[in-house]
Design a protein around this motif. Sequence first.
Motif, mmCIF file in Angstrom:
data_model
loop_
_atom_site.group_PDB
_atom_site.id
_atom_site.type_symbol
_atom_site.label_atom_id
_atom_site.label_comp_id
_atom_site.label_asym_id
_atom_site.label_seq_id
_atom_site.Cartn_x
_atom_site.Cartn_y
_atom_site.Cartn_z
ATOM 1 N N SER A 30 -11.980 -12.139 -20.782
ATOM 2 C CA SER A 30 -13.046 -11.149 -20.661
ATOM 3 C C SER A 30 -14.335 -11.839 -21.081
ATOM 4 C CB SER A 30 -12.776 -9.914 -21.539
ATOM 5 O OG SER A 30 -13.032 -10.199 -22.897
ATOM 6 N N ILE A 31 -15.465 -11.139 -20.961
ATOM 7 C CA ILE A 31 -16.733 -11.809 -21.250
ATOM 8 C C ILE A 31 -16.930 -12.097 -22.742
ATOM 9 C CG2 ILE A 31 -17.858 -10.937 -19.178
ATOM 10 C CD1 ILE A 31 -19.431 -9.002 -21.024
ATOM 11 N N ASN A 32 -16.077 -11.518 -23.598
ATOM 12 C CA ASN A 32 -16.242 -11.810 -25.023
ATOM 13 C C ASN A 32 -15.038 -12.486 -25.667
ATOM 14 O OD1 ASN A 32 -14.658 -9.510 -24.986
ATOM 15 N ND2 ASN A 32 -15.686 -8.544 -26.706
ATOM 16 N N GLY A 33 -14.043 -12.900 -24.855
ATOM 17 C CA GLY A 33 -12.895 -13.601 -25.429
ATOM 18 C C GLY A 33 -11.775 -13.793 -24.434
ATOM 19 N N CYS A 34 -10.666 -14.319 -24.936
ATOM 20 C CA CYS A 34 -9.507 -14.551 -24.073
ATOM 21 C C CYS A 34 -8.252 -14.573 -24.937
ATOM 22 C CB CYS A 34 -9.654 -15.870 -23.306
ATOM 23 S SG CYS A 34 -9.760 -17.344 -24.336
ATOM 24 N N ALA A 35 -7.121 -14.559 -24.281
ATOM 25 C CA ALA A 35 -5.837 -14.721 -24.958
ATOM 26 C C ALA A 35 -5.194 -15.976 -24.402
ATOM 27 C CB ALA A 35 -4.935 -13.505 -24.720
ATOM 28 N N ILE A 36 -4.616 -16.768 -25.307
ATOM 29 C CA ILE A 36 -3.950 -17.998 -24.889
ATOM 30 C C ILE A 36 -2.558 -18.056 -25.499
ATOM 31 C CG2 ILE A 36 -6.146 -19.220 -24.645
ATOM 32 C CD1 ILE A 36 -5.466 -20.733 -27.250
ATOM 33 N N GLU A 55 -10.208 -24.675 -15.834
ATOM 34 C CA GLU A 55 -10.969 -24.594 -14.585
ATOM 35 C C GLU A 55 -12.184 -23.673 -14.726
ATOM 36 O OE1 GLU A 55 -8.722 -24.027 -10.878
ATOM 37 O OE2 GLU A 55 -6.921 -24.407 -12.060
ATOM 38 N N LEU A 56 -12.190 -22.817 -15.743
ATOM 39 C CA LEU A 56 -13.307 -21.887 -15.939
ATOM 40 C C LEU A 56 -14.438 -22.503 -16.767
ATOM 41 C CD1 LEU A 56 -11.303 -18.617 -16.723
ATOM 42 C CD2 LEU A 56 -12.215 -19.387 -14.523
ATOM 43 N N THR A 57 -14.185 -23.635 -17.396
ATOM 44 C CA THR A 57 -15.170 -24.253 -18.294
ATOM 45 C C THR A 57 -16.527 -24.432 -17.623
ATOM 46 O OG1 THR A 57 -13.407 -25.372 -19.507
ATOM 47 C CG2 THR A 57 -15.621 -26.264 -19.757
ATOM 48 N N ALA A 58 -16.538 -24.823 -16.371
ATOM 49 C CA ALA A 58 -17.794 -25.079 -15.660
ATOM 50 C C ALA A 58 -18.674 -23.832 -15.557
ATOM 51 C CB ALA A 58 -17.498 -25.617 -14.254
ATOM 52 N N GLN A 93 -20.131 -16.474 -9.306
ATOM 53 C CA GLN A 93 -19.187 -17.589 -9.211
ATOM 54 C C GLN A 93 -18.021 -17.417 -10.191
ATOM 55 O OE1 GLN A 93 -22.491 -17.835 -9.663
ATOM 56 N NE2 GLN A 93 -23.342 -19.147 -8.068
ATOM 57 N N LEU A 94 -18.327 -16.997 -11.428
ATOM 58 C CA LEU A 94 -17.279 -16.775 -12.423
ATOM 59 C C LEU A 94 -16.388 -15.621 -11.990
ATOM 60 C CD1 LEU A 94 -15.832 -17.208 -15.094
ATOM 61 C CD2 LEU A 94 -17.639 -15.874 -16.228
ATOM 62 N N LYS A 95 -16.998 -14.534 -11.530
ATOM 63 C CA LYS A 95 -16.210 -13.378 -11.090
ATOM 64 C C LYS A 95 -15.285 -13.765 -9.935
ATOM 65 C CE LYS A 95 -16.275 -8.514 -10.352
ATOM 66 N NZ LYS A 95 -16.534 -7.493 -11.309
ATOM 67 N N LEU A 98 -12.419 -15.809 -11.337
ATOM 68 C CA LEU A 98 -11.492 -14.948 -12.080
ATOM 69 C C LEU A 98 -10.641 -14.095 -11.141
ATOM 70 C CD1 LEU A 98 -13.756 -13.809 -15.023
ATOM 71 C CD2 LEU A 98 -11.636 -15.136 -15.210
ATOM 72 N N LEU A 99 -11.269 -13.524 -10.124
ATOM 73 C CA LEU A 99 -10.511 -12.691 -9.186
ATOM 74 C C LEU A 99 -9.478 -13.523 -8.429
ATOM 75 C CD1 LEU A 99 -13.341 -10.369 -7.833
ATOM 76 C CD2 LEU A 99 -11.466 -9.745 -9.379
ATOM 77 N N GLU A 100 -9.850 -14.738 -8.060
ATOM 78 C CA GLU A 100 -8.911 -15.628 -7.368
ATOM 79 C C GLU A 100 -7.729 -15.980 -8.276
ATOM 80 O OE1 GLU A 100 -9.730 -20.005 -6.413
ATOM 81 O OE2 GLU A 100 -10.311 -18.933 -4.582
ATOM 82 N N LYS A 101 -8.021 -16.344 -9.533
ATOM 83 C CA LYS A 101 -6.957 -16.711 -10.489
ATOM 84 C C LYS A 101 -6.100 -15.500 -10.835
ATOM 85 C CE LYS A 101 -8.452 -20.896 -10.753
ATOM 86 N NZ LYS A 101 -7.861 -21.819 -9.804
ATOM 87 N N THR A 102 -6.728 -14.331 -10.948
ATOM 88 C CA THR A 102 -5.978 -13.098 -11.238
ATOM 89 C C THR A 102 -5.018 -12.790 -10.092
ATOM 90 O OG1 THR A 102 -7.700 -12.174 -12.647
ATOM 91 C CG2 THR A 102 -6.181 -10.609 -11.642
#
Length: 108
Positions: A30-36, A55-58, A93-95, A98-102
Amino acid sequence: IRSYERYPLDLPITVKANTVSYEAVMLDFSINGCAIFIKGENALDAESDIVIESELTAFLPESVVHSIVSIEKQKQGHRFGIKFDQNIEMTPQLKHALLEKTFLATPI
């Protein structure tokens, strides 16, 4: 109650803490964090300074700082809740990424 939409993922990542690197999986974003998830044992705790590469780092600001806010021991390893020190701008670009990876992570 979540403040921001979470995108479910199954994204291979690298977590770096000091001189140690862990192969891991980003479970959601999400825009304020993630779970790993890190398989097996690790030496991370809430005080650990970590860097997450994926892959999202960029699409993320170079200055973003990741903080561990929760650690849950599971059968195969540990699930970590990660908070960003700033909200990430949801660029087109991020969205799209994310949608592609989701889509790829979500069973049909």
